[in-house]
Design a protein around this motif. Sequence first.
Motif, short mmCIF file in Angstrom:
data_model
loop_
_atom_site.label_atom_id
_atom_site.label_comp_id
_atom_site.label_asym_id
_atom_site.label_seq_id
_atom_site.Cartn_x
_atom_site.Cartn_y
_atom_site.Cartn_z
N PRO A 220 63.34 42.85 51.97
CA PRO A 220 62.78 41.68 51.38
C PRO A 220 61.65 40.93 51.81
CG PRO A 220 65.39 41.75 51.16
CD PRO A 220 64.65 42.77 52.06
N ALA A 221 61.88 40.72 53.32
CA ALA A 221 60.23 40.25 54.14
C ALA A 221 59.40 41.11 54.13
CB ALA A 221 61.48 39.71 55.67
N TYR A 222 59.38 42.41 53.56
CA TYR A 222 58.52 43.83 53.92
C TYR A 222 57.59 43.73 52.71
CZ TYR A 222 56.04 48.19 55.11
OH TYR A 222 55.45 49.31 54.69
N ALA B 76 58.65 53.23 67.87
CA ALA B 76 57.66 53.07 68.50
C ALA B 76 56.79 52.70 67.29
CB ALA B 76 56.77 53.84 69.22
N ASP B 77 57.02 51.32 66.89
CA ASP B 77 55.75 50.23 65.84
C ASP B 77 54.34 50.39 66.45
OD1 ASP B 77 58.18 49.49 64.27
OD2 ASP B 77 58.17 47.57 65.33
N THR B 78 53.77 50.73 67.10
CA THR B 78 52.73 51.36 67.96
C THR B 78 52.09 52.50 68.11
OG1 THR B 78 53.10 50.89 70.15
CG2 THR B 78 52.57 48.97 69.48
N LYS B 79 53.13 53.24 67.68
CA LYS B 79 52.93 54.96 67.04
C LYS B 79 52.16 54.75 65.78
CE LYS B 79 52.62 59.25 68.00
NZ LYS B 79 50.99 59.17 68.54
N ILE B 80 51.09 55.18 65.42
CA ILE B 80 50.35 55.28 64.18
C ILE B 80 49.66 55.92 63.78
CG2 ILE B 80 48.69 54.19 62.37
CD1 ILE B 80 51.16 52.30 63.48
N ARG C 114 49.62 43.81 61.12
CA ARG C 114 49.85 44.19 62.11
C ARG C 114 51.50 42.74 61.83
NH1 ARG C 114 44.35 41.60 63.37
NH2 ARG C 114 45.08 40.23 63.74
N GLN C 115 52.01 42.17 61.08
CA GLN C 115 53.24 41.99 60.93
C GLN C 115 54.06 42.71 60.11
OE1 GLN C 115 53.62 37.68 59.06
NE2 GLN C 115 51.32 37.06 60.17
N LEU C 116 53.62 43.29 59.79
CA LEU C 116 54.09 44.65 58.59
C LEU C 116 55.09 45.44 59.12
CD1 LEU C 116 55.21 45.18 55.65
CD2 LEU C 116 52.48 46.09 55.26
N ARG C 117 53.73 46.05 60.00
CA ARG C 117 54.56 47.19 61.29
C ARG C 117 55.61 46.49 62.30
NH1 ARG C 117 48.22 48.41 62.96
NH2 ARG C 117 47.46 49.76 60.91
N ASP C 118 56.23 45.05 62.09
CA ASP C 118 56.33 44.99 62.62
C ASP C 118 58.28 45.39 62.18
OD1 ASP C 118 55.47 44.41 65.09
OD2 ASP C 118 54.95 42.43 64.91
N LEU C 119 58.06 45.28 61.17
CA LEU C 119 59.44 45.18 59.97
C LEU C 119 60.09 46.49 59.18
CD1 LEU C 119 58.74 41.50 57.93
CD2 LEU C 119 59.71 42.63 60.03
N PRO C 120 61.31 46.88 59.45
CA PRO C 120 61.81 47.87 58.81
C PRO C 120 60.91 48.01 56.81
CG PRO C 120 63.42 47.08 58.99
CD PRO C 120 62.01 45.75 60.10
N SER C 121 60.18 49.12 56.42
CA SER C 121 60.16 49.11 54.70
C SER C 121 61.33 49.72 54.47
CB SER C 121 58.92 50.13 54.77
OG SER C 121 59.88 51.48 55.54
N GLY C 122 62.63 50.14 55.04
CA GLY C 122 63.49 50.09 54.08
C GLY C 122 64.42 49.75 54.83
N ARG D 128 53.65 54.40 60.54
CA ARG D 128 54.72 53.88 62.03
C ARG D 128 54.82 56.42 61.21
NH1 ARG D 128 56.89 48.63 61.33
NH2 ARG D 128 56.91 49.59 58.80
N SER D 129 54.86 57.07 62.45
CA SER D 129 55.29 58.05 63.05
C SER D 129 56.43 58.24 63.39
CB SER D 129 54.07 59.47 62.91
OG SER D 129 53.93 58.46 64.40
N ALA D 130 56.29 57.99 64.40
CA ALA D 130 57.66 57.58 65.38
C ALA D 130 59.34 57.24 64.93
CB ALA D 130 57.30 57.37 66.37
N ASN D 131 59.40 56.10 64.49
CA ASN D 131 60.04 56.02 64.13
C ASN D 131 60.96 56.16 62.86
OD1 ASN D 131 58.72 52.78 64.77
ND2 ASN D 131 58.90 52.03 63.14
N GLY D 132 62.45 56.49 64.03
CA GLY D 132 63.25 57.36 63.16
C GLY D 132 63.42 58.61 63.29
N ARG D 133 62.56 59.30 64.28
CA ARG D 133 62.78 60.74 64.77
C ARG D 133 63.20 61.20 65.31
NH1 ARG D 133 59.34 64.10 61.25
NH2 ARG D 133 57.25 62.69 60.66
#
Length: 596
Positions: free
Chosen positions: A249-251, A359-363, A275-283, A368-373
């Motif tokens: 919901p926040a995303y 890693a929220d900063t790995k774009i 920038r705030q969006l990248r600190d939140l999970p999309s799913g 964000r290409s690293a998250n969840g991998r």
Amino acid sequence: MQSSETVLNVIRERGRRGLPLERLYRQLFNRELFLVAYGRIYSNDGAMTPGVTGETVDGMSLAKIDTIIGALRSESYRWRPARRVYIEKKRTTRKRPLGMPTWSDKIVAEVVRLLLEAYYDVRFSDRSHGFRPGRGCHTALDEVAHTWTGTHWFVEGDISDCFGSLDHQVLVAILAEKIHDGRFLALIERMLKAGYLEDWRWNATLSGAPQGGIASPILSNIYLDRLDQFVEQQLIPEYTRGELRRRTPAYARLQYRIAVGKRLGDRETVSALRRQLRDLPSGDPHDPGYRRLKYVRYCDDFLLGFAGPKCEAEEIKARIQSFLREQLRLELSQPKTLITHATSQAAKFLGYEIKVQHADTKITSGKRSANGRVGLFVPGAVIRNRCASYMSKGKPTHRGLLMHDQDFTIVARYGAEYRGFIQYYLLAQNVHRLGRLRRVMEVSLLKTLAAKHKSSVNKMAHKYKATIETPDGPRTCYEAIVQRDNGRKPLIARFGGIPLKRKRTALIADIKPTMAVTKRNELIHRLLAGQCEMCEGLAGLQVHHVRKLADLNRPGRSERPVWVRIMAMRKRKTLVVCERCHQDIHAGRATVITRK
């Protein structure tokens, strides 16, 4: 008589179509299958090791194969008990038992393995990677790294004393479902119950596959395939649901505000909101309508990856434990069966540490290409333990056992140990950390050479240092070169020169394929040629074997016999000779080439 290739292809096709096997026992009368089996196992390290009798691969002949087939045809063949010894387990003071079968039992077991593998391998799960053709540790790890994205929990599974606990009654019942041949099943059952000799006293084998038995890996895979079916047909469908996670919901609210900011042309606000969006999970990680369960097995070790709450991961573990106990009569090892949080902790599987990255900063490409991998890592303890074997009092040291070897042999030994270890961990993202091992082994190598020549490390480094070209550019290594006559290429032993760079694809070069290869090798052609390679006689041919080529050049021999010169010249550990020449070899009388 059908060729071995035809027989195995027919069996393989029946397995692919799910048809039962009938009259399988009569395939044991096929001499071609025994020749294939002999060609596959004669070079094994244990081929020259006797079991409870003095029989080894030495003296193998077509007559011996015909004798074995005759005993099988009359159903009078009996498995002999294995000679049991104990070998040390790695990184522990405990020892594990190892059985040493007789040579005749080994070759019959290899034929049995060829037949079972041809039928069952095409039926096994794609998630099973142990003891299978073209599969191994790297293919299992590669599957985890590339298909387990989004995992929340790892369930590490280890079956307690798996090979020693297989229930004979259950195993034979599993085989009987597809093999409708009582004689073949009886042969397998007698093999399982052959027992073992320890201190020359016979002991019964009430459970388990024969330790050190050639057919044991395929039998264990057939047994544990039931676990694969249970996970794939019951657990995975039950714990897998939903196409996509629902939006957090926040995303979703931030996305709406970004869309409004774009319409108003407020770039500064849009940038801050992104920038705030990248600190939140999309799913939504707690979406009750989304679950994923993954599974992979290597021998008796298995790993499950679960996207869902921990309570359901504990349910999965409990159901597997109950299935193993009730259906397969096996027990999970409680100290080694763990539920691990995928992001904050590392699961251990096949010598690697496995974690899900964040890693929220790995774009990459705006995402964000690293998250969840899933990431594969070399454990720090593995590096420390490996380095310790080349160190003393915290510093690299020489190896006294190698000081009397040739320089070529010393460099080759270090090179083989380093290369095998590095190649196994090239899938790891932190493979660069193995640079420490390289430095320790390099100093240990140079100190060993310096101690041998009573020289210094710097002089040895200057003497053997070389630069080689690799796909990643020039690399420094150490080389020992032996020049040879007659225009032959020199022999080169090399340490190092391997770029410590991660390789994303599975490496299966370290896997010895086990699929039945039906083409005759060079030894079988020589045996079927029907001519003694010493006296050119034609009767009673046998194969003389030596354990290793180095035995042909043992010190103390003033003059090498003819048979030694022939084998050394051909660089073969085998020599096809007639029975009389074979007796002369063992009696030390083989000094002539031709007989009148």
